[in-house]
Scaffold this active site. Structure first.
Site: not given
Ligand code: 8YV
Length: 351
Positions: A242, A271, A289
């Site tokens: 993150r 983001e 991402h």
């Molecule tokens: C997002 C992610 O879910 O799973 C996570 O924590 O950061 C990614 O896999 C994906 O970008 C969809 O929102």
């Protein structure tokens, strides 16, 4: 009288054929255009439903659920769920779930791809070629750092971290060091080929440092100016967790002044906005991402979220027992009137 079916809202277009499975059991409100929601828009949607299937772009806290008395389940499509205020959901008796496991190897692949692109200056090389600069070639053009035989540092040794360790140790002959809130069992360390060290040792010894830890108040800006100063000036830093884990201004400054060789970022604090200070740098690889973004994995994530949501609503094959609930104990405690301690099950090893 006909039985009333639960109402479910899906916040974004995902995979229609997977989502439509919900329609066999519930009244389904799908979203057909990518939408950025204000808190008021989210509150309006949640006020009308029993369950919601959302992505990490939808932030759900007390204000968004304040007028949603019948809301019982939130299924997050993602393993990370810092977009959810889990304590608020637990207190309101709302069962939250996420999508671990199905994305582990795909996200580890992306972590390694970003590491290699960063260390070997892949995107910078392509920009240079497309700019017509090949005529300026010299023997020292685009020299990068080796990956094979170097020291890989991993901060956050959950499932994705372990996948990256395996790739480094077994595929590239790297010495793999890691730091995590809790040390892995020795047998797991041996299996993934990684050695536990303190954070300062990790920072000081890594040639390539990959961040894979969950975002929480305790990991906010854990990589700040002081942490960056402990790293080798020749090192690369990769963040697939993150954005808020890294102080981006401190990182941009270190990259601009040669105190760190290069960085690869798949996640950003603001983001979808990326700071101009990062965009201005050449020694950085930036991706939007895409950690879990393979066809098969994104479908599997939606499938798991569908199963979680149905189960949380007492429907389908796992009725009452979502495969990956986040706060099942806390919700049960609220329902039986017992005390709860925050309702979170997450730790580094859950990723
Ligand atoms: C997002 C992610 O879910 O799973 C996570 O924590 O950061 C990614 O896999 C994906 O970008 C969809 O929102």
């Amino acid at each position: 009288m006909a039985e009333t079916r639960p109402r479910v809202w899906v916040s974004q277009p995902l995979f229609d054929d997977v989502i439509e499975q919900l329609g066999q059991h519930v009244e389904l409100a799908m979203t057909h255009e990518v939408t950025r929601y204000t808190p008021a828009m989210l509150a309006d949607q949640l006020a009308q439903v029993d369950g919601a299937l959302i992505t990490l772009n939808e932030r759900i806290g007390p204000a968004e659920i304040a007028n949603a008395p019948q809301l019982r389940a939130i299924a997050n499509v993602g393993v990370g769920y810092n977009n959810l205020d889990v304590s608020a959901l637990s207190a309101a008796g709302i069962l939250a779930s996420n999508t671990p496991d199905v994305l582990t190897e795909t996200t580890a692949d992306l972590g390694f791809a970003l590491l290699m692109a960063t260390a070997r200056r892949i995107t910078e090389s392509e920009r240079w070629l497309r700019d017509g600069q090949w005529g300026q070639w010299s023997f020292q053009t685009m020299l990068g750092a080796d990956i094979h035989g170097s020291t890989l540092g991993i901060l956050g040794m959950g499932r994705i971290g372990q996948g990256i360790a395996r790739r480094g140790a077994l595929g590239f002959g790297m010495r793999v060091l890691y730091h995590n809130r809790s040390r892995l069992p020795e047998a797991t360390e041996a299996e993934v080929g990684a050695q536990y060290v303190e954070l300062d040792t990790l920072l000081a010894q890594a040639d390539h440092l990959v961040l894979v830890l969950p975002y929480s108040p305790s990991s906010h800006h854990i990589i700040d100016a002081a942490a960056l100063a402990k790293m080798k000036p020749s090192a690369t830093l990769v963040n697939i967790a993150r954005g808020g884990i890294v102080d981006e201004l401190a990182l941009a400054d270190a990259l601009a002044h040669g105190r760190l060789a290069a960085a690869g970022l798949d996640v950003f604090e603001g983001e979808p906005t990326v700071r101009p200070e990062l965009l201005a740098l050449h020694n950085i690889v930036l991706t939007p991402h895409i950690g879990s973004a393979s066809q098969a994995t994104r479908r599997a994530m939606v499938q798991l979220a569908v199963e979680n949501l149905l189960a949380a609503l007492g429907l389908g094959a796992n009725a009452g027992n979502p495969p990956s609930a986040i706060n099942a104990d806390a919700v049960a405690a609220v329902k039986t009137g017992a005390a709860t301690v925050g309702g979170k099950k997450t730790d580094d090893a859950k990723r």
